[in-house]
Design a protein around this motif. Structure first.
Motif, PDB file in Angstrom:
ATOM      1  N   LEU A  27       0.823  -1.213   0.000  1.00  0.00           N
ATOM      2  CA  LEU A  27       0.000   0.000   0.000  1.00  0.00           C
ATOM      3  C   LEU A  27       0.851   1.254   0.000  1.00  0.00           C
ATOM      4  O   LEU A  27       0.549   2.238  -0.658  1.00  0.00           O
ATOM      5  N   LEU A  28       1.935   1.194   0.761  1.00  0.00           N
ATOM      6  CA  LEU A  28       2.797   2.366   0.824  1.00  0.00           C
ATOM      7  C   LEU A  28       3.431   2.670  -0.524  1.00  0.00           C
ATOM      8  O   LEU A  28       3.668   3.823  -0.865  1.00  0.00           O
ATOM      9  N   ALA A  29       3.719   1.623  -1.264  1.00  0.00           N
ATOM     10  CA  ALA A  29       4.474   1.832  -2.498  1.00  0.00           C
ATOM     11  C   ALA A  29       3.589   1.938  -3.722  1.00  0.00           C
ATOM     12  O   ALA A  29       4.061   2.259  -4.797  1.00  0.00           O
ATOM     13  N   THR A  30       2.293   1.692  -3.560  1.00  0.00           N
ATOM     14  CA  THR A  30       1.464   1.598  -4.751  1.00  0.00           C
ATOM     15  C   THR A  30       1.187   2.938  -5.405  1.00  0.00           C
ATOM     16  O   THR A  30       1.227   3.972  -4.772  1.00  0.00           O
ATOM     17  N   VAL A  31       0.901   2.888  -6.677  1.00  0.00           N
ATOM     18  CA  VAL A  31       0.462   4.091  -7.368  1.00  0.00           C
ATOM     19  C   VAL A  31      -1.046   4.066  -7.564  1.00  0.00           C
ATOM     20  O   VAL A  31      -1.616   4.969  -8.133  1.00  0.00           O
ATOM     21  N   ARG A  32      -1.686   3.025  -7.109  1.00  0.00           N
ATOM     22  CA  ARG A  32      -3.155   2.926  -7.163  1.00  0.00           C
ATOM     23  C   ARG A  32      -3.709   3.141  -8.559  1.00  0.00           C
ATOM     24  O   ARG A  32      -4.561   3.972  -8.797  1.00  0.00           O
ATOM     25  N   GLU A  33      -3.182   2.416  -9.466  1.00  0.00           N
ATOM     26  CA  GLU A  33      -3.730   2.453 -10.816  1.00  0.00           C
ATOM     27  C   GLU A  33      -4.089   1.032 -11.203  1.00  0.00           C
ATOM     28  O   GLU A  33      -3.517   0.080 -10.713  1.00  0.00           O
ATOM     29  N   THR A 346      -7.935   1.370  -5.214  1.00  0.00           N
ATOM     30  CA  THR A 346      -6.673   0.648  -5.016  1.00  0.00           C
ATOM     31  C   THR A 346      -6.649  -0.670  -5.779  1.00  0.00           C
ATOM     32  O   THR A 346      -5.584  -1.197  -6.042  1.00  0.00           O
ATOM     33  N   GLN A 380       2.616  -1.272  -9.141  1.00  0.00           N
ATOM     34  CA  GLN A 380       2.969  -0.334 -10.203  1.00  0.00           C
ATOM     35  C   GLN A 380       2.229  -0.796 -11.457  1.00  0.00           C
ATOM     36  O   GLN A 380       1.616  -1.854 -11.468  1.00  0.00           O
TER      37      GLN A 380
ATOM     38  N   TRP B  22      -6.396   1.713   6.782  1.00  0.00           N
ATOM     39  CA  TRP B  22      -5.661   2.261   5.652  1.00  0.00           C
ATOM     40  C   TRP B  22      -6.513   2.208   4.377  1.00  0.00           C
ATOM     41  O   TRP B  22      -6.625   3.160   3.627  1.00  0.00           O
ATOM     42  N   GLY B  26      -7.990   5.348   2.432  1.00  0.00           N
ATOM     43  CA  GLY B  26      -7.475   5.560   1.088  1.00  0.00           C
ATOM     44  C   GLY B  26      -8.570   5.765   0.069  1.00  0.00           C
ATOM     45  O   GLY B  26      -8.336   6.304  -1.008  1.00  0.00           O
ATOM     46  N   TRP B 219      -6.167  11.976   2.212  1.00  0.00           N
ATOM     47  CA  TRP B 219      -5.178  11.246   3.002  1.00  0.00           C
ATOM     48  C   TRP B 219      -4.383  10.399   2.035  1.00  0.00           C
ATOM     49  O   TRP B 219      -4.881   9.423   1.507  1.00  0.00           O
ATOM     50  N   PRO B 221      -0.603   8.966   1.694  1.00  0.00           N
ATOM     51  CA  PRO B 221       0.788   8.830   2.101  1.00  0.00           C
ATOM     52  C   PRO B 221       1.712   8.408   0.969  1.00  0.00           C
ATOM     53  O   PRO B 221       2.918   8.371   1.148  1.00  0.00           O
ATOM     54  N   ILE B 222       1.160   8.092  -0.166  1.00  0.00           N
ATOM     55  CA  ILE B 222       1.989   7.543  -1.237  1.00  0.00           C
ATOM     56  C   ILE B 222       2.232   8.551  -2.339  1.00  0.00           C
ATOM     57  O   ILE B 222       2.667   8.200  -3.430  1.00  0.00           O
ATOM     58  N   PHE B 225       5.092   8.408  -4.785  1.00  0.00           N
ATOM     59  CA  PHE B 225       5.223   7.254  -5.656  1.00  0.00           C
ATOM     60  C   PHE B 225       4.240   7.264  -6.820  1.00  0.00           C
ATOM     61  O   PHE B 225       4.306   6.458  -7.717  1.00  0.00           O
ATOM     62  N   ARG B 226       3.292   8.166  -6.782  1.00  0.00           N
ATOM     63  CA  ARG B 226       2.221   8.132  -7.782  1.00  0.00           C
ATOM     64  C   ARG B 226       2.659   8.794  -9.091  1.00  0.00           C
ATOM     65  O   ARG B 226       3.299   9.838  -9.084  1.00  0.00           O
ATOM     66  N   ALA B 227       2.280   8.160 -10.178  1.00  0.00           N
ATOM     67  CA  ALA B 227       2.538   8.765 -11.474  1.00  0.00           C
ATOM     68  C   ALA B 227       1.675  10.011 -11.583  1.00  0.00           C
ATOM     69  O   ALA B 227       0.464   9.951 -11.406  1.00  0.00           O
TER      70      ALA B 227
END
Lengths: 420, 288
Positions: A27-33, A346, A380, B22, B26, B219, B221-222, B225-227
């Motif tokens: 979750l911390l590293a995701t770009v949520r795409e 997510t 990613q 979370w 999110g 909110w 936190p990422i 890292f997001r495009a």
């Protein structure tokens, strides 16, 4: 609480904690795409959600129709293809795993593996023909090859498809749970031998084995009716080995699948009839099994406030006509139920599955039960992370009236899948 | 032993709780209030007030941040739209994709249908409202969707005016969509990319580009890292006078309507005095 039970629960807790920590890290590293299969994403300027639900590699309804049609969209029917852009056809996949297993009475173990590196060349080549080549280099060093040529004739809403080669017959190609799994492992109804007769195995057959053969399918709208003639599996349970089931008897598969909505709901009805030899000498008729498998797979996806909720299930009835020199005929029943929860934005997905395989319905205590929990999410565009835990209760009588033998086991898998 | 086990179980439960929290957090997005300007399957244009951290383009909602309403002319908007360019974004996923240089963000037919609606939207917009849009059309035409779900191409984004700059954010560009639910989400929030960001804006004359990061949930936190999306700031006072022969009236000049609108906007922005405005306006009317 006894010390032994405490140990089991303690390890369960460790595995769960590990899974959750990995997910939180994801979750911390995701770009949520939503994520994409690269070759066609490049070709169509499409995010993976065009063809996949909820994450790669499982397909959505459009993705299934795209694949049925030989990797072409409805507007590409009967149109020539531009094959000059190699990047639109080539892609690579790699899967790295960390596995943990604790078998009752066995040795606890864990290992890192590079499960496979796989190369794909796939797509529509001309207005009617398409190809799919998949070369999978496994961690064992073995190379699995799938290669097929497909012809599609008709209009986008009504056409005939002819497919031949070394291919996935139904599992990984079908609908309503026959597609590739959302999580890591294929459900055991499709990946394991479903019968056992006395002290020997039944037909060494599993629905997920690749085979050589030919398929003719008729597609009308959202329905597909297909028939396949296949070599069948050899004594080792392989349908792709150079030497194998080369006897005159062929295996046959008939299936009907229907797409119910625009997400990925639908069902598949199938009947498989085949022969199988226990030895490499097919002339020995006394060693020949005739067997059949039939059943249904279905799923329904419900849009809900947090995203999607899915119910999935399947039933397979097995029948082995066992040679009298080996034993008596055996009938088996197997079913599974699964639910999935997909969180929008997510695409984090949780999976819960229960599978029961009764390998000999006429006898008691021949059941295997699997309890699986899993989670998967895209990290990613080209990367997904998944975690899975399975408790498998595989204790059964091998001789009627005697104590249960076999094992139960705890296993956990963490997987990273990358696609370029 | 038992205590150790309980401790591990406790850790697992805590982690489960954190994960659920979370996930739920999110999912939270901006608070949005919308007003429709144009709603049809091919072109959606709405006025949208977006509240939440970062949603009001750097303001916190206490101040009305945008210079709306703004009186644009149709030809002026068409000229500005014509000057918008995109190009394939270099990423791991687009490696090997053959693509030539920058191209127009909007086709001529899109500009012609889009511009009058944008003019209307800017005239109606309040100081806290974005002008957001979704352009969509079935790839290959409606007839090719008869076999089931087809592919719809979607372009979406938003505009706003700050001072003398028109800001443009492109969230999706000709994105291929097959699932109606995904399409509905894109229509619901045109400023949110539906997935991979394949294209980026290319600055041209009188344009500057910067990172746009105001579409995320409150909110987040990422964020690092997001495009990200890019945002174009257009000096529209300069951009509007870019010669555009195809837009001109038959006599070679701008239409009286365009000139009157431009004059009104100049007065509203204090660039001409009331007296200058009145004289020039009368002169334009006399020419009719």
């Amino acid at each position: 609480m006894s010390g032994k039970r405490a140990t089991i629960y303690g390890k369960l807790a460790i595995v769960m904690a590990l899974v959750l920590v990995i997910l939180a890290g994801g979750l911390l590293a995701t770009v949520r795409e939503a994520k994409a299969i690269p070759a066609w994403a490049r070709k169509y300027n499409a995010d993976c959600a065009m063809c996949h639900y909820p994450v790669v590699p499982r397909l959505n309804s459009f993705g299934h129709q795209f694949r049925r049609a030989g990797y072409r969209t409805p507007d590409e029917f009967n149109k020539e293809q531009d094959v000059s852009k190699v990047g639109d056809f080539l892609s690579v996949r790699a899967r790295a795993r960390f596995g943990y297993e604790n078998k009752e009475g066995g040795i606890e173990r864990s290992e890192f593996t590079l499960n496979d590196a796989t190369f794909f060349y796939a797509g529509a080549l001309t207005k009617n023909f398409s190809a799919f080549v998949e070369s999978e280099i496994e961690s064992t060093g073995d190379i699995e090859l799938v290669g097929q040529l497909q012809g599609v004739f008709g209009r986008s809403d009504r056409y005939v498809s002819i497919r031949g080669g070394q291919m996935h017959p139904l599992q990984r190609m079908g609908f309503g749970g026959f597609d590739r799994p959302t999580g890591i492992s294929t459900n055991p109804l499709h990946s394991t031998t479903l019968t056992r007769a006395g002290t020997i195995s039944g037909a060494n057959f599993a629905l997920n084995k690749d085979q050589k053969g030919i398929e003719v399918a008729y597609v009308q709208g959202r329905a597909r009716l297909l028939g396949q003639v296949l070599n069948g599996l050899n004594q080792d349970g392989s349908g792709t080995a150079t030497k194998g089931d080369t006897d005159p008897q062929k295996d046959y598969l008939v299936a009907y699948e229907h797409i119910l909505d625009d997400i990925a709901s639908g069902f598949t009805l199938f009947y498989y009839r085949g022969t199988y030899h226990q030895t490499a000498t097919p002339s020995a008729i006394s060693q020949r099994f005739d067997f059949s498998r039939f059943g249904v797979n279905a799923n329904k996806i419900f849009p809900v406030s947090f995203g999607f909720f899915e119910l999935q299930g399947g039933f397979v009835r097995s029948y082995d006509n066992v040679p009298s020199s080996v034993g008596t005929d055996v009938e088996g029943n197997a079913f599974y139920v699964e639910s999935q929860q997909v969180f929008k934005d997510t695409w984090l997905t949780f999976i819960e599955r229960y599978a029961l395989i009764d390998q000999d319905a006429a006898r008691k205590n021949t059941k295997r039960q699997d309890y699986t929990l899993g989670a998967v999410m895209p990290v990613q565009t080209w990367l997904r992370a998944a975690a899975e835990y399975t408790y498998s209760d595989n204790r059964a009588e091998t001789v009627p009236g005697t104590a249960l033998t076999g094992t139960s086991s705890h296993s956990a898998l963490l997987e990273l899948m990358a696609n370029w | 032993m038992i205590q150790a086990t309980r401790a591990r179980v406790s850790v697992a439960w805590w982690l489960t709780g954190i994960l659920i929290f979370w996930t739920v957090q999110g999912c939270g997005g901006p608070v949005r209030y919308t007003r429709a300007v144009n709603e049809n399957p091919e072109l959606v244009v709405r006025l949208e007030a977006r509240y939440g951290q970062g949603q009001s383009h750097g303001y916190d909602g206490a101040v009305m941040p945008f210079d709306h309403p703004t009186a644009f002319g149709r030809i002026e908007i068409e000229t500005i739209l014509r000057g918008l360019r995109v190009q394939l974004r270099k990423s791991l996923l687009t490696l090997g994709a053959a693509e030539s240089g920058p191209k127009e963000a909007f086709t001529e037919s899109e500009r012609r249908s889009f511009a009058p609606v944008l003019v209307e939207a800017f005239a109606k917009a309040r100081p806290d409202e974005w002008v957001v849009f979704v352009l969509s059309h079935p790839r290959g035409g409606e007839a090719d969707h008869r076999g089931g779900p087809g592919v719809t191409e979607v372009t979406s984004g938003g505009f706003l005016v700050e001072g003398l700059q028109l800001h443009f954010v492109l969230a999706n560009y000709h994105s291929a969509v097959s699932m109606p639910l995904i399409l509905a989400r894109m229509r619901d929030d045109p400023l949110r990319p539906a997935g991979e960001v394949f294209y980026e804006l290319v600055p041209g004359a009188h344009q500057t580009v910067r990172q746009f990061d105001s579409i995320k949930s409150t909110w987040d936190p990422i964020k690092p890292f997001r495009a990200g999306l890019s945002e174009l700031a257009i000096d529209y006072q300069a951009a509007r006078i870019v010669p555009d022969e195809s837009m001109r009236a038959p006599d070679g000049g701008y239409s009286a309507e365009e000139r009157l609108r431009a004059l009104q906007r100049l007065r509203d922005q204090g660039l001409v005095t009331e007296e200058e405005y009145r004289l020039k306006r009368q002169k334009l009317l006399d020419e009719l």
